[in-house]
Design an enzyme around this catalytic site. Structure first.
Site, short mmCIF file in Angstrom:
data_model
loop_
_atom_site.label_atom_id
_atom_site.label_comp_id
_atom_site.label_asym_id
_atom_site.label_seq_id
_atom_site.Cartn_x
_atom_site.Cartn_y
_atom_site.Cartn_z
N ASP A 157 37.69 48.25 34.15
CA ASP A 157 37.47 46.96 33.72
C ASP A 157 37.10 46.22 34.92
O ASP A 157 37.63 46.00 35.85
CB ASP A 157 39.09 46.52 33.28
N HIS B 286 34.95 44.45 20.16
CA HIS B 286 34.51 45.70 20.03
C HIS B 286 35.87 46.78 20.50
O HIS B 286 36.24 46.44 21.56
CB HIS B 286 33.29 46.21 20.96
N HIS C 154 38.62 48.85 21.91
CA HIS C 154 38.78 49.64 22.95
C HIS C 154 40.40 49.84 23.48
O HIS C 154 41.06 49.08 22.81
CB HIS C 154 38.18 48.92 24.25
N HIS D 214 43.04 49.98 26.78
CA HIS D 214 43.03 49.80 28.12
C HIS D 214 43.96 50.92 28.58
O HIS D 214 44.94 51.24 28.12
CB HIS D 214 44.00 48.50 28.12
N THR E 249 40.13 39.76 23.47
CA THR E 249 39.00 39.00 24.10
C THR E 249 37.42 39.45 23.87
O THR E 249 36.57 38.56 23.86
CB THR E 249 39.08 38.73 25.77
P1 5GP Z 1 40.57 42.57 25.43
O1 5GP Z 1 41.02 41.27 25.92
O2 5GP Z 1 39.53 42.43 24.43
O3 5GP Z 1 41.89 43.66 24.76
O4 5GP Z 1 39.96 43.42 26.69
C1 5GP Z 1 38.82 43.15 27.22
C2 5GP Z 1 38.81 43.63 28.50
O5 5GP Z 1 37.35 43.53 29.03
C3 5GP Z 1 39.47 42.75 29.64
O6 5GP Z 1 40.46 43.42 30.08
C4 5GP Z 1 38.39 42.18 30.54
O7 5GP Z 1 38.78 41.73 31.90
C5 5GP Z 1 37.17 43.12 30.17
N1 5GP Z 1 36.02 42.63 30.54
C6 5GP Z 1 35.46 41.32 30.14
N2 5GP Z 1 34.06 41.26 30.42
C7 5GP Z 1 33.84 42.62 31.06
C8 5GP Z 1 32.76 43.08 31.61
O8 5GP Z 1 31.51 42.21 31.79
N3 5GP Z 1 32.74 44.25 32.26
C9 5GP Z 1 33.86 44.87 32.15
N4 5GP Z 1 33.86 46.19 32.94
N5 5GP Z 1 34.87 44.43 31.73
C10 5GP Z 1 35.04 43.22 31.07
#
Ligand code: 5GP
Length: 143
Positions: free
Chosen positions: A37, A104, A106, A108, A101
């Site tokens: 991340d 797609h 995923h 963590h 955010t």
């Molecule tokens: P969500 O909020 O959708 O559960 O998690 C998305 C994750 O993607 C967040 O933890 C954020 O830090 C990570 N993230 C956002 N943009 C990027 C990126 O450009 N590259 C990587 N490696 N992680 C990203």
């Protein structure tokens, strides 16, 4: 409404999958990609994504979800061996209201230590790419 709707092929993880955006890669096969991340909540925060166009847990085929969670376990074990944290949080969000955010699906993998509080989700603090690559190679070595 982000819990519903169509998959956006221009989302950040789709761009990582196509190679348009770089990542610190931990694991890749024909169906899965795992990488660090870029805005980690803790040292070793790793993401596991499928190579299918699904926004969330409710869109993905059961068979692909099973493969995704099996790889999350496998990569989580490698994170545990490489970094020896006191705990590991596995997280997955569906819809903006729930904290998602990137649309797609995923998982963590977030290591936790007794003496260090995790940073907030989506804090916006970008990690150093060289450090992420070093962590990725330490995790990869344990796979
Ligand atoms: P969500 O909020 O959708 O559960 O998690 C998305 C994750 O993607 C967040 O933890 C954020 O830090 C990570 N993230 C956002 N943009 C990027 C990126 O450009 N590259 C990587 N490696 N992680 C990203």
């Amino acid at each position: 409404m982000s819990l519903y709707g169509d998959y956006d092929p221009k989302n950040i993880f789709a761009k990582i999958l196509s190679g348009d955006i770089p990542c610190a890669k931990v694991y890749e096969d024909a169906r899965i990609l795992s990488f660090m991340d870029a805005f980690p909540q803790a040292k070793g925060h790793t993401l596991v994504i499928p190579k299918v166009s699904a926004r969330n847990l409710f869109d993905i085929r059961c068979e692909d979800l099973q493969n995704l969670i099996a790889h999350t376990q496998k990569i989580g074990r490698a994170v545990r061996s490489a970094l020896e944290p006191d705990g590991i949080r596995i997280a997955q969000f569906n819809g903006e209201a729930a904290g998602q955010t990137v649309f797609h699906i995923h998982f963590h993998i977030i290591p936790a230590w007794d003496d260090a509080a995790p940073r907030a989700h989506a804090s916006g603090q970008m990690a150093d790419m060289a450090e992420l690559k070093d962590l990725a190679s330490r995790i990869k070595a344990k796979l």
